[in-house]
Scaffold this motif. Sequence first.
Motif, mmCIF file in Angstrom:
data_model
loop_
_atom_site.group_PDB
_atom_site.id
_atom_site.type_symbol
_atom_site.label_atom_id
_atom_site.label_comp_id
_atom_site.label_asym_id
_atom_site.label_seq_id
_atom_site.Cartn_x
_atom_site.Cartn_y
_atom_site.Cartn_z
ATOM 1 N N LEU A 1 33.570 18.800 54.561
ATOM 2 C CA LEU A 1 33.690 19.713 55.695
ATOM 3 C C LEU A 1 35.023 19.557 56.394
ATOM 4 O O LEU A 1 35.513 18.440 56.592
ATOM 5 C CB LEU A 1 32.565 19.440 56.703
ATOM 6 N N ASP B 1 34.831 24.026 59.709
ATOM 7 C CA ASP B 1 33.485 24.145 59.145
ATOM 8 C C ASP B 1 32.440 23.609 60.115
ATOM 9 O O ASP B 1 31.372 24.214 60.298
ATOM 10 C CB ASP B 1 33.388 23.353 57.833
ATOM 11 N N LEU B 2 32.733 22.488 60.719
ATOM 12 C CA LEU B 2 31.797 21.892 61.665
ATOM 13 C C LEU B 2 31.630 22.773 62.895
ATOM 14 O O LEU B 2 30.504 22.994 63.373
ATOM 15 C CB LEU B 2 32.280 20.498 62.077
ATOM 16 N N ARG B 3 32.732 23.267 63.417
ATOM 17 C CA ARG B 3 32.677 24.091 64.630
ATOM 18 C C ARG B 3 31.932 25.400 64.393
ATOM 19 O O ARG B 3 31.149 25.845 65.248
ATOM 20 C CB ARG B 3 34.089 24.388 65.126
ATOM 21 N N ALA C 1 28.912 18.582 66.929
ATOM 22 C CA ALA C 1 27.757 19.017 66.145
ATOM 23 C C ALA C 1 26.737 17.896 66.090
ATOM 24 O O ALA C 1 27.092 16.710 66.056
ATOM 25 C CB ALA C 1 28.189 19.398 64.728
ATOM 26 N N VAL D 1 23.858 18.280 60.409
ATOM 27 C CA VAL D 1 24.704 18.096 59.223
ATOM 28 C C VAL D 1 23.907 17.433 58.111
ATOM 29 O O VAL D 1 23.990 17.829 56.936
ATOM 30 C CB VAL D 1 25.964 17.283 59.589
#
Length: 352
Positions: free
Chosen positions: A59, A63-65, A112, A117
């Motif tokens: 990631l 991608d995380l946001r 996150a 995840v």
Amino acid sequence: MRVHGTHPYNAEPPPSALAGQVITPLDAFYARDHGRVPVVDPAAWRLTVDGLVERPLELTLDDLRAGFPERTVVATLQCAGNRRAGLLAVRDIPGEDPWGPGATSTASWTGAGLRDVLARAGLTPDAAHIAFQGCDVSTEMSPPQPFGGSVPVIKATAPEVLLAWAMNGEPLPPVHGAPLRVVVPGWIGARSVKWLTRVTARATPSDNYYQAVAYRLLPADPGMNGRAEAITLGPVALNSAILSPGDGARLAPGRTEITGYAYTGGGRAVARVEVSLDGGSTWHPADLGTSPGPWAWRHWRATADLPEGRTTIAVRAWDDAAATQPEDPRTVWNPKGYANTSWHRVTVTCGP
């Protein structure tokens, strides 16, 4: 800041910088590192999620946001060596920094949820621990290795545990782990790994030096080594400290305000704080301020009439399981100087 070392950078704020600050300003938040602060290019950075998962992930920060719900948690972090100076006064602890009561701070963390995840990756039934690895390299062991640690799956998948990219509404500063760090509320700060690059699901705890060897409570008597189990540090034990007045302060006699913090981890709550002016013969209740969240410290205040001359002020807290702090630091001394939860004391002088 009171700097204990530069490489690695270890520093704590003076108590006066924490007094009255339920949320710690970024420039007063304590720093505990184990290697040089790494220089990380956010554009090139990646987070790998692997191990006992069905779908390994790689990631970017974007991608995380974009891919996971944003969460914000107010949480206190506390170094396992907080208040080690009180244990050093009992007996020397070679090679360890003399942390005062300022190796603890509170921030509003945004990122996150780690459980979101891990849900995307899909934990297998054998996954019992989640290990973290940063990109900071420590030379405390040979060969050098990146800093790391782990927490059980039951904690890693709790809603309060974050992969944080922001602190007090601002991008995570480099010294505090940018571009991404773990925040494990209620556990020692060492488990909130900074400069995070890898999250690995395992059947056993991390074999990283800082999980398998360091951050373990050893018996005070060296003759017990090998016969008594070292305790791996996890949830933070109940603690409290006086922030104002400072130790050694000179004050006018009479009505004086005394302030400080109390904190406990492991999902427990601070229930009561008491102050003594006579070595614990009598105690006076302090007023507990409103908590900014279930994973944060409580600031407290009390007023007392201080006589002329020297007075030693002591504080102790109680949690919601009716546990309290031990009186004497000699009873909790250990070879690494961890978890000094004894009564915190300051001595002041009133008068000319």
